[in-house]
Structures are given as C-alpha cells and as structure tokens.
Design a protein around this motif. Structure first.
Motif, PDB file in Angstrom:
ATOM      1  N   ALA A  45     -12.223   0.367   8.107  1.00 25.31           N
ATOM      2  CA  ALA A  45     -13.198   1.304   8.681  1.00 25.31           C
ATOM      3  C   ALA A  45     -13.816   0.731   9.946  1.00 25.31           C
ATOM      4  O   ALA A  45     -14.033   1.446  10.935  1.00 25.31           O
ATOM      5  CB  ALA A  45     -14.279   1.626   7.651  1.00 25.31           C
ATOM      6  N   GLY A  46     -14.083  -0.571   9.949  1.00 24.22           N
ATOM      7  CA  GLY A  46     -14.629  -1.209  11.142  1.00 24.22           C
ATOM      8  C   GLY A  46     -13.649  -1.193  12.291  1.00 24.22           C
ATOM      9  O   GLY A  46     -14.040  -0.973  13.451  1.00 24.22           O
ATOM     10  N   TRP A  47     -12.381  -1.417  12.000  1.00 22.14           N
ATOM     11  CA  TRP A  47     -11.371  -1.400  13.057  1.00 22.14           C
ATOM     12  C   TRP A  47     -11.246  -0.011  13.676  1.00 22.14           C
ATOM     13  O   TRP A  47     -11.068   0.123  14.892  1.00 22.14           O
ATOM     14  CB  TRP A  47     -10.027  -1.854  12.499  1.00 22.14           C
ATOM     15  CG  TRP A  47     -10.007  -3.288  12.065  1.00 22.14           C
ATOM     16  CD1 TRP A  47     -10.834  -4.293  12.500  1.00 22.14           C
ATOM     17  CD2 TRP A  47      -9.143  -3.880  11.095  1.00 22.14           C
ATOM     18  NE1 TRP A  47     -10.521  -5.461  11.861  1.00 22.14           N
ATOM     19  CE2 TRP A  47      -9.492  -5.246  11.002  1.00 22.14           C
ATOM     20  CE3 TRP A  47      -8.109  -3.383  10.298  1.00 22.14           C
ATOM     21  CZ2 TRP A  47      -8.831  -6.120  10.136  1.00 22.14           C
ATOM     22  CZ3 TRP A  47      -7.451  -4.247   9.441  1.00 22.14           C
ATOM     23  CH2 TRP A  47      -7.806  -5.593   9.372  1.00 22.14           C
ATOM     24  N   ILE A  48     -11.325   1.031  12.837  1.00 23.10           N
ATOM     25  CA  ILE A  48     -11.272   2.391  13.377  1.00 23.10           C
ATOM     26  C   ILE A  48     -12.458   2.637  14.305  1.00 23.10           C
ATOM     27  O   ILE A  48     -12.297   3.193  15.408  1.00 23.10           O
ATOM     28  CB  ILE A  48     -11.252   3.429  12.237  1.00 23.10           C
ATOM     29  CG1 ILE A  48      -9.925   3.361  11.477  1.00 23.10           C
ATOM     30  CG2 ILE A  48     -11.473   4.839  12.793  1.00 23.10           C
ATOM     31  CD1 ILE A  48      -9.891   4.242  10.242  1.00 23.10           C
ATOM     32  N   ARG A  49     -13.643   2.231  13.896  1.00 21.58           N
ATOM     33  CA  ARG A  49     -14.828   2.430  14.746  1.00 21.58           C
ATOM     34  C   ARG A  49     -14.664   1.705  16.077  1.00 21.58           C
ATOM     35  O   ARG A  49     -15.022   2.241  17.138  1.00 21.58           O
ATOM     36  CB  ARG A  49     -16.084   1.939  14.031  1.00 21.58           C
ATOM     37  CG  ARG A  49     -16.539   2.831  12.869  1.00 21.58           C
ATOM     38  CD  ARG A  49     -17.935   2.466  12.412  1.00 21.58           C
ATOM     39  NE  ARG A  49     -18.018   1.102  11.909  1.00 21.58           N
ATOM     40  CZ  ARG A  49     -17.819   0.761  10.635  1.00 21.58           C
ATOM     41  NH1 ARG A  49     -17.493   1.687   9.749  1.00 21.58           N
ATOM     42  NH2 ARG A  49     -17.935  -0.491  10.252  1.00 21.58           N
ATOM     43  N   GLU A  50     -14.135   0.496  16.050  1.00 20.72           N
ATOM     44  CA  GLU A  50     -13.947  -0.272  17.280  1.00 20.72           C
ATOM     45  C   GLU A  50     -12.929   0.404  18.192  1.00 20.72           C
ATOM     46  O   GLU A  50     -13.116   0.484  19.415  1.00 20.72           O
ATOM     47  CB  GLU A  50     -13.510  -1.690  16.938  1.00 20.72           C
ATOM     48  CG  GLU A  50     -14.632  -2.515  16.313  1.00 20.72           C
ATOM     49  CD  GLU A  50     -14.118  -3.733  15.576  1.00 20.72           C
ATOM     50  OE1 GLU A  50     -12.886  -3.845  15.391  1.00 20.72           O
ATOM     51  OE2 GLU A  50     -14.945  -4.570  15.179  1.00 20.72           O
ATOM     52  N   GLU A  58     -12.142   3.617  18.222  1.00 19.74           N
ATOM     53  CA  GLU A  58     -12.718   4.859  18.738  1.00 19.74           C
ATOM     54  C   GLU A  58     -13.756   4.581  19.819  1.00 19.74           C
ATOM     55  O   GLU A  58     -13.854   5.334  20.805  1.00 19.74           O
ATOM     56  CB  GLU A  58     -13.329   5.648  17.582  1.00 19.74           C
ATOM     57  CG  GLU A  58     -12.275   6.188  16.636  1.00 19.74           C
ATOM     58  CD  GLU A  58     -12.829   6.960  15.465  1.00 19.74           C
ATOM     59  OE1 GLU A  58     -12.080   7.757  14.881  1.00 19.74           O
ATOM     60  OE2 GLU A  58     -14.023   6.754  15.115  1.00 19.74           O
ATOM     61  N   SER A  59     -14.508   3.501  19.671  1.00 24.27           N
ATOM     62  CA  SER A  59     -15.475   3.133  20.701  1.00 24.27           C
ATOM     63  C   SER A  59     -14.756   2.817  22.007  1.00 24.27           C
ATOM     64  O   SER A  59     -15.189   3.247  23.093  1.00 24.27           O
ATOM     65  CB  SER A  59     -16.296   1.925  20.240  1.00 24.27           C
ATOM     66  OG  SER A  59     -17.185   1.507  21.243  1.00 24.27           O
ATOM     67  N   PRO A  72     -13.119  13.712  12.674  1.00 26.95           N
ATOM     68  CA  PRO A  72     -13.905  12.798  11.832  1.00 26.95           C
ATOM     69  C   PRO A  72     -14.849  13.517  10.891  1.00 26.95           C
ATOM     70  O   PRO A  72     -15.366  12.915   9.940  1.00 26.95           O
ATOM     71  CB  PRO A  72     -14.674  11.954  12.861  1.00 26.95           C
ATOM     72  CG  PRO A  72     -14.725  12.801  14.092  1.00 26.95           C
ATOM     73  CD  PRO A  72     -13.432  13.567  14.103  1.00 26.95           C
ATOM     74  N   ARG A  74      -9.650   9.305  15.082  1.00 23.87           N
ATOM     75  CA  ARG A  74      -9.722  10.475  14.222  1.00 23.87           C
ATOM     76  C   ARG A  74      -9.933  11.741  15.046  1.00 23.87           C
ATOM     77  O   ARG A  74     -10.919  11.870  15.755  1.00 23.87           O
ATOM     78  CB  ARG A  74     -10.851  10.312  13.206  1.00 23.87           C
ATOM     79  CG  ARG A  74     -10.614   9.226  12.171  1.00 23.87           C
ATOM     80  CD  ARG A  74     -11.864   8.937  11.379  1.00 23.87           C
ATOM     81  NE  ARG A  74     -12.910   8.379  12.244  1.00 23.87           N
ATOM     82  CZ  ARG A  74     -14.140   8.145  11.853  1.00 23.87           C
ATOM     83  NH1 ARG A  74     -14.508   8.430  10.603  1.00 23.87           N
ATOM     84  NH2 ARG A  74     -15.025   7.636  12.700  1.00 23.87           N
ATOM     85  N   HIS A  80     -13.567   6.080  23.598  1.00 22.60           N
ATOM     86  CA  HIS A  80     -14.649   6.837  24.235  1.00 22.60           C
ATOM     87  C   HIS A  80     -15.094   6.180  25.534  1.00 22.60           C
ATOM     88  O   HIS A  80     -15.447   6.878  26.493  1.00 22.60           O
ATOM     89  CB  HIS A  80     -15.816   6.974  23.259  1.00 22.60           C
ATOM     90  CG  HIS A  80     -15.456   7.742  22.029  1.00 22.60           C
ATOM     91  ND1 HIS A  80     -16.084   7.557  20.811  1.00 22.60           N
ATOM     92  CD2 HIS A  80     -14.500   8.686  21.801  1.00 22.60           C
ATOM     93  CE1 HIS A  80     -15.545   8.359  19.906  1.00 22.60           C
ATOM     94  NE2 HIS A  80     -14.584   9.049  20.478  1.00 22.60           N
ATOM     95  N   SER A  85      -8.945   8.960   7.604  1.00 20.50           N
ATOM     96  CA  SER A  85      -9.516   7.623   7.710  1.00 20.50           C
ATOM     97  C   SER A  85      -8.703   6.573   6.961  1.00 20.50           C
ATOM     98  O   SER A  85      -8.458   5.476   7.480  1.00 20.50           O
ATOM     99  CB  SER A  85     -10.959   7.626   7.196  1.00 20.50           C
ATOM    100  OG  SER A  85     -11.784   8.439   8.005  1.00 20.50           O
TER     101      SER A  85
END
Length: 210
Positions: free
Chosen positions: A166-171, A173-174, A60, A57, A177, A101
């Motif tokens: 949503a969990g896949w996006i967080r993973e 993005e992690s 975000p 994102r 980073h 998202s």
C-alpha cells in the motif's frame, strides 16, 4: 530471494524518476486502455530503452467489495474492442469492477523482487480480469497467480498484510501526480508525458521526439 521485500530497494522511488534511457509507465489492471496497450513495453524495448511499470489506481474510490457494472455499449467500448482484436487479445467485459489495490500492490512487489518475471505476472493479472473474469480484488486470486509463476505466495501475503505494498502504491501515485499524470495508461520519457490509449504510430513519435 530476500525474505523481506522492503530490503530489496531501500529507496522506493529510486527508479521512478526518469533518465534519458528510461520510460516510466503508470498502469492499472482494471483499465481497459491499459489492457489493450500491453505491447507498448515491447515497442520500448525494441528501441533499446528500459521501461519501469508502476501502479496507479484509475478508480481509487472503489471499495474492496467492488462495484457491479452493466453492459458496455457505445463508441468508446467499440473502439476498445477493436483495439483488443488488433492486438490479438481476448476481451470479455467483466461484470464487476474490483478494487485494484491488491493486484497493483502485488505487481509492484513482483517488480521489486523478481523483475525478470514481473511483466509475465502483470499479463496474467490482466488476463484474469479481462479474459477469465476472475476477481483480482480477492487476495486469494492474486496469490494463486503468483504461485503459478513460482513467486512465493507467503512472502507476497506478508507484504500485502504489513502495509508495504500500500505504501509503494501511494509513493508511485505521488510521483505520477507530481509529473501531471491524470489517468492511465501514462508514459513519461525525457520530461514528456503521453496519456491514454494511443496508436502505435503516435507512440513511436512520442519515443522518437527530441
């Protein structure tokens, strides 16, 4: 097709970490630089390399309600418009920026369950935002585009509702980073990172550098 998107890939980051013959690409549907750089996937494929398109994102902080934006003026926007023309892309600046998202989660779901058409799905969502001025923050818009490509909107809606996407996006993005990614678009290959809208010549040098 699996009835459960989670069953398709037990390790959601299995294909995120790069190998020598894989390019990892992070993108966002509301990023104009990503929109005008869509043909980079074809440049990668032409060199016999695999590419993995992953969600990141760009904004975000945008709520599900989205934000209205005014006219785009100035050198940066003129540059983006010139890049769109050079790529043969129509560019109609949308009057609002939605939260990306839902669209990014849907794209990652499609990549996992129907990889053969996931890039076509991505193209349709880019077009929805930058050409048709449709609200890609609206789940109904996303489900409609999915159905047009033969994706099961009920399965997609379930993945959006149960938190899988949503969990896949967080993973994703992690992982971005961890590799020092600061914005979209970004490409990672053999431990090297290229960010932003770059010319085809710059992109070729990135792929060919030792």
């Amino acid at each position: 097709m699996s009835s459960s998107p989670k069953a398709v890939q037990q390790d959601p980051l299995r294909d995120v970490e790069p190998i020598d013959a894989r390019v990892v690409h992070w993108f966002d549907f509301i990023c104009p630089f990503c929109y005008v750089s869509q043909d980079r996937d074809e440049l990668v494929a032409a060199r016999g390399l695999d590419i993995v398109d992953l969600p990141l994102r760009a904004h975000p902080e945008i709520s599900l309600a989205g934000v209205r934006v005014g006219p785009r003026r100035g050198p940066m926007y003129r540059h983006i418009e010139a890049e769109a023309r050079a790529a043969g892309l129509v560019l109609n600046w949308p009057s609002r920026l939605p939260s990306s998202s839902v669209a990014l989660g849907a794209a990652e779901w499609a990549r996992r369950i129907r990889p053969a058409i996931s890039r076509e799905f991505n193209r349709s969502l880019f077009e929805a935002h930058f050409v048709l001025n449709q609200d890609i923050g609206d789940e109904a818009t996303i489900l409609r585009h999915a159905a047009l490509l033969g994706l099961d909107p009920a399965l997609l809606a379930a993945a959006l509702a149960d938190g899988s996407t949503a969990g896949w996006i967080r993973e994703s993005e992690s992982a971005a980073h961890r590799h020092g990614v600061r914005g979209t678009p970004a490409w990672l290959y053999r431990g090297r990172l290229l960010e932003g809208a770059r010319s085809a010549a710059e992109f070729f040098r990135f792929l060919e550098a030792d």
